[in-house]
Design a protein around this motif. Sequence first.
Motif, PDB file in Angstrom:
ATOM      1  N   CYS A   1      -2.031   2.199  -4.790  1.00  0.00           N
ATOM      2  CA  CYS A   1      -3.139   2.744  -4.006  1.00  0.00           C
ATOM      3  C   CYS A   1      -4.416   2.358  -4.746  1.00  0.00           C
ATOM      4  O   CYS A   1      -4.739   2.952  -5.779  1.00  0.00           O
ATOM      5  CB  CYS A   1      -3.050   4.257  -3.855  1.00  0.00           C
TER       6      CYS A   1
ATOM      7  N   THR B   1      -9.706  -5.115  -1.795  1.00  0.00           N
ATOM      8  CA  THR B   1      -8.448  -5.447  -2.469  1.00  0.00           C
ATOM      9  C   THR B   1      -7.780  -6.640  -1.791  1.00  0.00           C
ATOM     10  O   THR B   1      -7.319  -7.569  -2.469  1.00  0.00           O
ATOM     11  CB  THR B   1      -7.503  -4.236  -2.505  1.00  0.00           C
TER      12      THR B   1
ATOM     13  N   SER C   1      -8.430  -0.424   6.278  1.00  0.00           N
ATOM     14  CA  SER C   1      -8.959   0.227   5.079  1.00  0.00           C
ATOM     15  C   SER C   1     -10.046  -0.616   4.410  1.00  0.00           C
ATOM     16  O   SER C   1      -9.953  -1.840   4.392  1.00  0.00           O
ATOM     17  CB  SER C   1      -7.793   0.441   4.103  1.00  0.00           C
TER      18      SER C   1
ATOM     19  N   SER D   1       0.857  -1.187   0.000  1.00  0.00           N
ATOM     20  CA  SER D   1       0.000   0.000   0.000  1.00  0.00           C
ATOM     21  C   SER D   1       0.891   1.234   0.000  1.00  0.00           C
ATOM     22  O   SER D   1       1.742   1.395   0.881  1.00  0.00           O
ATOM     23  CB  SER D   1      -0.890   0.032   1.245  1.00  0.00           C
TER      24      SER D   1
ATOM     25  N   LYS E   1      -3.652   8.666   1.332  1.00  0.00           N
ATOM     26  CA  LYS E   1      -4.685   8.305   2.308  1.00  0.00           C
ATOM     27  C   LYS E   1      -5.923   9.184   2.069  1.00  0.00           C
ATOM     28  O   LYS E   1      -5.820  10.277   1.502  1.00  0.00           O
ATOM     29  CB  LYS E   1      -4.094   8.534   3.701  1.00  0.00           C
TER      30      LYS E   1
ATOM     31  N   SER F   1     -10.331  -0.945   1.384  1.00  0.00           N
ATOM     32  CA  SER F   1      -9.620  -1.616   0.295  1.00  0.00           C
ATOM     33  C   SER F   1      -8.633  -2.623   0.845  1.00  0.00           C
ATOM     34  O   SER F   1      -8.624  -3.788   0.451  1.00  0.00           O
ATOM     35  CB  SER F   1      -8.822  -0.614  -0.556  1.00  0.00           C
ATOM     36  N   CYS F   2      -7.784  -2.181   1.745  1.00  0.00           N
ATOM     37  CA  CYS F   2      -6.587  -2.928   2.122  1.00  0.00           C
ATOM     38  C   CYS F   2      -6.643  -3.632   3.467  1.00  0.00           C
ATOM     39  O   CYS F   2      -5.712  -4.361   3.812  1.00  0.00           O
ATOM     40  CB  CYS F   2      -5.381  -1.982   2.099  1.00  0.00           C
TER      41      CYS F   2
ATOM     42  N   LEU G   1      -0.488  -4.719   3.148  1.00  0.00           N
ATOM     43  CA  LEU G   1      -1.543  -3.735   2.963  1.00  0.00           C
ATOM     44  C   LEU G   1      -1.888  -3.022   4.267  1.00  0.00           C
ATOM     45  O   LEU G   1      -1.633  -3.533   5.355  1.00  0.00           O
ATOM     46  CB  LEU G   1      -2.787  -4.423   2.391  1.00  0.00           C
ATOM     47  N   LYS G   2      -2.517  -1.854   4.146  1.00  0.00           N
ATOM     48  CA  LYS G   2      -2.860  -1.011   5.297  1.00  0.00           C
ATOM     49  C   LYS G   2      -4.080  -1.562   6.032  1.00  0.00           C
ATOM     50  O   LYS G   2      -5.186  -1.613   5.488  1.00  0.00           O
ATOM     51  CB  LYS G   2      -3.129   0.424   4.835  1.00  0.00           C
TER      52      LYS G   2
END
Length: 154
Positions: free
Chosen positions: A38, A129, A105, A5, A14, A107-108, A101-102
């Motif tokens: 991202c 994601t 999130s 990420s 972000k 997504s992550c 990954l973050k």
Amino acid sequence: MYLISACLCGVNCKYNGANNYNEICDKLFSSGKAILVCPEQLGGLPTPRIPSEIINYSKENSQKDITIINKNGDNVSKEFIKGAQEVLNIAKKLNIKKAILKEGSPSCGVNYIYDGNFSGTKIPGMGITAKILKEASIEVISEKDLGGNINGYI
């Protein structure tokens, strides 16, 4: 080679225009062992952007069943799914087998996400994601899983 990420390496992507810098991730990237992505930006969302959360999370949901809304109530599922698919395309083209990954999130998130009520409450779950990458047999971990030692990653 890792997929990371981008916010974890100091890229200001972000939702609020800031980043989530992580020294280990940055060292992996700086050593040429990672590429940055991202998903939200790849899906066409701006930075900064209105915070978004998955509102109907279930482990059993497929990507077409997931609904992601922003804090204004707009459905942004299409952009999140597009971004996740773009990340998967990059991973496949580069034969990447691991992603960092973050956490948290939509997504992550790997181990938890926010509950969809914009209350700050976290629940066990995966972002779109992370879920798509895992379903494609790519090992997905969060920056929280790294610990403090880079030796196992370089």
